[in-house]
Scaffold this motif. Structure first.
Motif, short mmCIF file in Angstrom:
data_model
loop_
_atom_site.label_atom_id
_atom_site.label_comp_id
_atom_site.label_asym_id
_atom_site.label_seq_id
_atom_site.Cartn_x
_atom_site.Cartn_y
_atom_site.Cartn_z
N ARG A 121 0.82 -1.21 0.00
CA ARG A 121 0.00 0.00 0.00
C ARG A 121 0.85 1.27 0.00
O ARG A 121 0.51 2.25 -0.63
CB ARG A 121 -0.94 0.01 1.20
CG ARG A 121 -2.17 -0.86 0.99
CD ARG A 121 -3.17 -0.74 2.11
NE ARG A 121 -2.71 -1.53 3.25
CZ ARG A 121 -2.53 -1.04 4.47
NH1 ARG A 121 -2.77 0.21 4.74
NH2 ARG A 121 -2.12 -1.83 5.44
N GLU A 122 1.97 1.25 0.70
CA GLU A 122 2.84 2.43 0.77
C GLU A 122 3.69 2.61 -0.47
O GLU A 122 4.26 3.67 -0.69
CB GLU A 122 3.73 2.37 2.01
CG GLU A 122 2.97 2.48 3.31
CD GLU A 122 2.14 3.75 3.40
OE1 GLU A 122 2.63 4.83 2.98
OE2 GLU A 122 1.00 3.67 3.89
N ASP A 123 3.78 1.60 -1.29
CA ASP A 123 4.62 1.64 -2.49
C ASP A 123 3.83 2.04 -3.73
O ASP A 123 4.23 1.76 -4.84
CB ASP A 123 5.29 0.27 -2.69
CG ASP A 123 6.48 0.35 -3.62
OD1 ASP A 123 7.12 1.41 -3.67
OD2 ASP A 123 6.77 -0.65 -4.30
N ARG A 124 2.69 2.70 -3.53
CA ARG A 124 1.85 3.11 -4.65
C ARG A 124 2.05 4.59 -4.95
O ARG A 124 2.62 5.33 -4.16
CB ARG A 124 0.37 2.87 -4.33
CG ARG A 124 0.03 1.42 -4.14
CD ARG A 124 -1.40 1.23 -3.77
NE ARG A 124 -1.66 1.98 -2.54
CZ ARG A 124 -2.86 2.30 -2.10
NH1 ARG A 124 -3.91 1.95 -2.78
NH2 ARG A 124 -3.02 2.96 -0.98
N TRP A 125 1.52 5.02 -6.08
CA TRP A 125 1.56 6.42 -6.46
C TRP A 125 0.71 7.23 -5.50
O TRP A 125 -0.28 6.75 -4.94
CB TRP A 125 1.01 6.60 -7.87
CG TRP A 125 1.89 6.03 -8.92
CD1 TRP A 125 1.84 4.76 -9.43
CD2 TRP A 125 2.96 6.69 -9.59
NE1 TRP A 125 2.81 4.59 -10.37
CE2 TRP A 125 3.52 5.77 -10.50
CE3 TRP A 125 3.50 7.96 -9.53
CZ2 TRP A 125 4.58 6.08 -11.32
CZ3 TRP A 125 4.56 8.27 -10.34
CH2 TRP A 125 5.09 7.35 -11.23
N LEU A 126 1.05 8.49 -5.33
CA LEU A 126 0.32 9.38 -4.44
C LEU A 126 -1.13 9.54 -4.88
O LEU A 126 -2.05 9.58 -4.05
CB LEU A 126 1.01 10.75 -4.38
CG LEU A 126 0.39 11.77 -3.44
CD1 LEU A 126 0.41 11.26 -2.00
CD2 LEU A 126 1.13 13.09 -3.54
N GLU A 132 -7.94 6.25 -2.94
CA GLU A 132 -8.41 5.26 -1.96
C GLU A 132 -8.93 5.96 -0.70
O GLU A 132 -9.97 5.60 -0.15
CB GLU A 132 -7.30 4.28 -1.59
CG GLU A 132 -7.75 3.23 -0.59
CD GLU A 132 -6.64 2.31 -0.15
OE1 GLU A 132 -6.96 1.35 0.58
OE2 GLU A 132 -5.47 2.54 -0.51
N THR A 133 -8.23 6.98 -0.23
CA THR A 133 -8.65 7.72 0.95
C THR A 133 -10.00 8.39 0.71
O THR A 133 -10.89 8.34 1.58
CB THR A 133 -7.60 8.77 1.34
OG1 THR A 133 -6.35 8.11 1.57
CG2 THR A 133 -8.00 9.53 2.58
N LEU A 134 -10.17 9.02 -0.45
CA LEU A 134 -11.46 9.65 -0.78
C LEU A 134 -12.58 8.61 -0.84
O LEU A 134 -13.69 8.86 -0.38
CB LEU A 134 -11.36 10.40 -2.09
CG LEU A 134 -10.57 11.71 -2.06
CD1 LEU A 134 -10.43 12.28 -3.46
CD2 LEU A 134 -11.24 12.71 -1.14
N VAL A 138 -15.99 8.56 1.46
CA VAL A 138 -17.33 8.47 0.87
C VAL A 138 -18.08 7.26 1.44
O VAL A 138 -19.27 7.36 1.76
CB VAL A 138 -17.24 8.40 -0.67
CG1 VAL A 138 -18.58 8.03 -1.29
CG2 VAL A 138 -16.74 9.72 -1.23
N LYS A 139 -17.39 6.14 1.61
CA LYS A 139 -18.04 4.96 2.20
C LYS A 139 -18.52 5.26 3.62
O LYS A 139 -19.58 4.81 4.03
CB LYS A 139 -17.08 3.77 2.22
CG LYS A 139 -16.87 3.13 0.89
CD LYS A 139 -15.88 1.98 0.99
CE LYS A 139 -15.55 1.42 -0.38
NZ LYS A 139 -14.51 0.38 -0.32
N ARG A 140 -17.72 6.01 4.37
CA ARG A 140 -18.12 6.36 5.73
C ARG A 140 -19.31 7.32 5.73
O ARG A 140 -20.18 7.24 6.59
CB ARG A 140 -16.96 6.99 6.49
CG ARG A 140 -15.90 5.99 6.87
CD ARG A 140 -14.83 6.63 7.71
NE ARG A 140 -13.75 5.70 7.93
CZ ARG A 140 -12.47 6.02 7.91
NH1 ARG A 140 -12.10 7.26 7.68
NH2 ARG A 140 -11.55 5.11 8.11
N LEU A 141 -19.33 8.24 4.76
CA LEU A 141 -20.44 9.18 4.69
C LEU A 141 -21.74 8.50 4.28
O LEU A 141 -22.82 8.87 4.75
CB LEU A 141 -20.13 10.30 3.69
CG LEU A 141 -19.18 11.39 4.17
CD1 LEU A 141 -18.83 12.32 3.02
CD2 LEU A 141 -19.79 12.17 5.31
#
Length: 173
Positions: A121-126, A132-134, A138-141
């Motif tokens: 997961r840490e070795d991915r593009w920004l 993924e964070t967004l 959205v899933k939480r909302l």
């Protein structure tokens, strides 16, 4: 070793291979065997020990025939209840997996799974991390729970709408 991508496993590394074709027959056979183990949520050993529970091993047998190996063991990688992927091990003819070998592989997978997933997961593009964070926000909302987050989002939305549409008089004295 393979990690989940969507609903199926994708091979990410293959021993003794600097690169490998994603569409190669052997790669597809390995992915099918890993999917078979993850679908059953269990370690699959072929040929199975005498006291082992019954498992579906069609993909494992096909892999053994195609790759000309004597034994195959697939161990799922997981973190809590989340399935991350699988490790598939092969042995030549005459070297079946013993119960102690399988237990050692399961313990190693329990330790390595979360560590390898964090590294992946840490070795991915920004941009992919941001996406993924967004998606998680959205899933939480939308999903259940997280009432405070939903309340804050509604208040922020109401404030932005007020700032856009509010009208008032402005006088300079």
């Amino acid at each position: 070793i393979g990690f989940m991508k969507g609903k199926h496993v994708q091979v990410r590394a293959l021993s003794h291979s600097a690169s490998f074709g994603k569409k190669a027959n052997i790669t597809r056979a390995i992915e099918a065997a890993m999917d078979e183990a993850l679908d059953q949520e269990a370690t699959i050993v072929t040929p199975a020990p005498e006291d082992a529970p019954e498992r579906v091993i069609r993909a494992h047998e096909a892999l053994m025939k195609e790759n000309d190996v004597g034994a195959v063991c697939t161990v799922p990688l997981s973190e809590g209840r989340t399935v991350l992927g699988a490790i598939l091990l092969e042995r030549p003819d005459g070297m079946d997996f013993k119960r102690s070998d399988v237990q050692l592989c399961e313990h190693a997978a329990a330790l390595l799974g979360p560590t390898l997933d964090a590294k992946r997961r840490e070795d991915r593009w920004l941009l992919s991390k941001t996406w993924e964070t967004l998606g998680n926000v959205v899933k939480r909302l939308i999903g259940p729970r997280h009432a405070g987050l939903k309340l804050a989002a509604m208040m922020l939305t109401a404030f932005v709408l007020f700032c856009i549409f509010a009208k008032g008089t402005y006088r300079v004295s």
